[in-house]
Each structure stands twice: as C-alpha cells, then as structure tokens.
Design an enzyme around this catalytic site. Sequence first.
Site, PDB file in Angstrom:
ATOM      1  N   LYS A 115      88.187  29.007  19.273  1.00 19.23           N
ATOM      2  CA  LYS A 115      89.099  28.278  18.359  1.00 19.23           C
ATOM      3  C   LYS A 115      88.302  27.425  17.384  1.00 19.23           C
ATOM      4  CE  LYS A 115      88.286  24.099  20.226  1.00 19.23           C
ATOM      5  NZ  LYS A 115      87.681  22.975  19.510  1.00 19.23           N
TER       6      LYS A 115
ATOM      7  N   VAL B 286      77.859  28.875  22.593  1.00 19.87           N
ATOM      8  CA  VAL B 286      77.875  27.952  23.740  1.00 19.87           C
ATOM      9  C   VAL B 286      77.625  26.525  23.251  1.00 19.87           C
ATOM     10  CG1 VAL B 286      76.722  27.369  25.914  1.00 19.87           C
ATOM     11  CG2 VAL B 286      77.000  29.773  25.246  1.00 19.87           C
TER      12      VAL B 286
ATOM     13  N   GLY C 122      79.244  24.632  21.281  1.00 14.52           N
ATOM     14  CA  GLY C 122      79.309  24.591  19.820  1.00 14.52           C
ATOM     15  C   GLY C 122      80.579  24.011  19.250  1.00 14.52           C
TER      16      GLY C 122
ATOM     17  N   GLY D 275      84.429  27.791  23.918  1.00 10.46           N
ATOM     18  CA  GLY D 275      84.002  28.963  24.692  1.00 10.46           C
ATOM     19  C   GLY D 275      84.244  28.794  26.189  1.00 10.46           C
TER      20      GLY D 275
ATOM     21  N   ASP E 122      91.370  21.782  25.933  1.00 12.34           N
ATOM     22  CA  ASP E 122      91.566  22.927  25.030  1.00 12.34           C
ATOM     23  C   ASP E 122      92.092  24.167  25.754  1.00 12.34           C
ATOM     24  OD1 ASP E 122      90.500  21.401  22.977  1.00 12.34           O
ATOM     25  OD2 ASP E 122      88.494  22.286  23.146  1.00 12.34           O
TER      26      ASP E 122
HETATM   27  O1  C5P Z   1      89.218  17.828  28.482  1.00  7.60           O
HETATM   28  P1  C5P Z   1      87.778  18.176  28.514  1.00  7.60           P
HETATM   29  O2  C5P Z   1      87.247  18.237  29.931  1.00  7.60           O
HETATM   30  O3  C5P Z   1      87.425  19.377  27.733  1.00  7.60           O
HETATM   31  O4  C5P Z   1      87.027  16.949  27.830  1.00  7.60           O
HETATM   32  C1  C5P Z   1      85.646  16.761  27.956  1.00  7.60           C
HETATM   33  C2  C5P Z   1      85.331  15.336  27.576  1.00  7.60           C
HETATM   34  O5  C5P Z   1      85.576  15.145  26.173  1.00  7.60           O
HETATM   35  C3  C5P Z   1      86.181  14.288  28.257  1.00  7.60           C
HETATM   36  O6  C5P Z   1      85.623  13.896  29.480  1.00  7.60           O
HETATM   37  C4  C5P Z   1      86.168  13.148  27.256  1.00  7.60           C
HETATM   38  O7  C5P Z   1      84.958  12.435  27.346  1.00  7.60           O
HETATM   39  C5  C5P Z   1      86.141  13.876  25.934  1.00  7.60           C
HETATM   40  N1  C5P Z   1      87.477  14.038  25.325  1.00  7.60           N
HETATM   41  C6  C5P Z   1      88.097  12.937  24.766  1.00  7.60           C
HETATM   42  N2  C5P Z   1      89.330  13.071  24.182  1.00  7.60           N
HETATM   43  C7  C5P Z   1      89.939  14.276  24.128  1.00  7.60           C
HETATM   44  C8  C5P Z   1      89.325  15.410  24.702  1.00  7.60           C
HETATM   45  C9  C5P Z   1      88.090  15.267  25.289  1.00  7.60           C
HETATM   46  O8  C5P Z   1      87.542  11.823  24.780  1.00  7.60           O
HETATM   47  N3  C5P Z   1      91.123  14.386  23.530  1.00  7.60           N
END
Ligand code: C5P
Length: 306
Positions: A18, A105, A107, A111, A146
Amino acid sequence: MPFRHLPESSVIARAPGKINLVLRVGPRRADGYHDLLTCFQAVDIWETITLSPAEEFSIAVTGDVNLGEIPLDGNNLAMKAVAAVAQATGRTDAVAILIDKKVPVGGGMGGGSADAAATLLAINELWQTGLSQVELLDIAAELGSDVPFLLEGGTALGRGRGEILEPIKSLAFSWVIVPSMEHLATPGVYGRLDELRADVDVVLPESLPDAFLDALYRGDPEALAPHLINDMAQASLDLELELEATLEKGLQCGALAVMVSGSGPTSAMLARDDAHANAIQASLRDQGHHCVITSSPARGAHLVRR
Ligand code: C5P
C-alpha cells in the site's frame, strides 16, 4: 511459484502493498499510537504466502527484495497471524509458512502487514475455521494498524490508528516506486515526528479535501498531484539522508508529484499514465536507481489456490 513441489493440501494467498496518498498524523496518544486521517491505496505489488501442514512450525522467505532484516521466528507477522487464529479457534496443528516477498522490506509500504493479511485468509482456509471477514478484520487490527486495510484492499479512508476503514471510490493511477537501500522501523519514525513537533499544537484534520476525493473518483492524476501529503515525510527525511535527493530526482524526471510512502523510506512518484511511468523509470534507472512501475488501486488479500 513452484506449485508442483507443494503438498496437495497447501493453501496459497496473496496480499498487496500500500501507499498512503494522504497521511495526516495527530498527537501521540496515551497508548503510544497516533490517531490518523489517511487515504490508503493498495498497489499492484504482491506478497504471496503458502501454508502447508507440517510436523513442526517453520517459516522461510524468498523474494527479490532485500530480505536481511526479516524475523524468522514468532516475531514474524505471518507467524503471529497463525498464532492469533490458533488462539481464536483452539487449533494447534503446525504449519510451514513460505513467504514470497515483492513489497520492499522496512519501506513504509506495509509488506509485513500484507504477509499477516494473506496469512489470515490462508490459515482460515487451511484449517477450515470459518472465521468471517468481520472476525478476520478484528484479529487483523490486533496484529497491526495496516493489516485490516490490506485484507480489504482498494482505496480507503483510515481513522483511529489506521484500523477504522471506509471505502473510497477511485479510478486507476500509475506510479513509480523507488525502494531505498535503508530500512526504517516505523516506531522510530513516529518518535522522530514527535520530537520535531514537540512545541507544536498538533490538530488532526477531520476530513479529506473534496478536491482530492474528486480527483480520485475521476482518475485525474494532474488534479490529484497537489493533494498528496504525508505528515511523516520530514521525520523520514531526517532519518534517511539520501531520500531528499531521490525525491528531487523524481521531480526532475517529470513526476507529477513525489512522496514518501508511509513511514518511509520508499518513495512513490505519481505519473500521468503507464507510458509516463515508463519514461520516469527509464530516466531514474539511467541515474542508477532501482525502481518498479505499479498501478493502483489493487484488490485486497485473496486466495490464489486451495
Ligand atoms: O500497529 P503497528 O504494530 O504496525 O505499529 C507499529 C508502531 O508504529 C507502533 O508501536 C507505534 O509506535 C507506531 N504507530 C503509531 N501510530 C499509528 C500506527 C503505528 O504511533 N497510528
């Protein structure tokens, strides 16, 4: 895909990468996440997951992207997806997971999240656990912000931390995607963004601009270009110093707009059409950049073979 070596009972699913055409980021929440107002669009670049019944759990990764930093244990999002469905359904049978990667990866193109989305569909099919799309979306949101979008695909408005979705109508667009040699971990980019905005009173916009939605609806890249925006771009540029020069080259090569994809450091460059994307790709390649052409929107995760 070497189908002939797979057991009859293997299941194959794929999910797209995406880009975020708009990525507005609100202040840091008490739980560490950030509320978003984003427009996700799936691109025609695919992660393919093959699940086979096995004596013990295993995970292997192939692909023509830099595979160096992918965890091959319980930290891998595909393995976490299997564990989440096992937890929800009480199943314990081991599976062998094979991931074929095409999305860059680390990026900012989702992914790892695509691997999780495809694995959710595949394990639900392999185990015949009958989880509905709504149930899978709930599990997806636990796995990562995501992952729900990559199950759904297409184009969507994302709110909350990205897991609250509303479909948006969009015709097709052409892109040049330029992966970076560097990987950025998403939490680090959000952390840098918080530092950059430490003295700013951040207000998250409430809705996407009408002119942006209209450009998507009409498939008009010239009208779309001025509306592409990513609040994370500066943080990503700070952490990956080559990125600014890459974006600048995209504009010199005639891209209508250039942007950092998600938390970066992959760049997404908007073209007028496929021929224009080809021309931009040729110019960037002449300057030593590896890049791929793609189109959007693409469909979400789906089964390829049962
Ligand atoms: O949700 P995901 O595990 O992909 O998010 C990875 C990290 O990115 C989270 O631990 C957080 O630090 C950050 N994040 C955030 N706000 C979001 C999505 C992700 O701060 N809306």
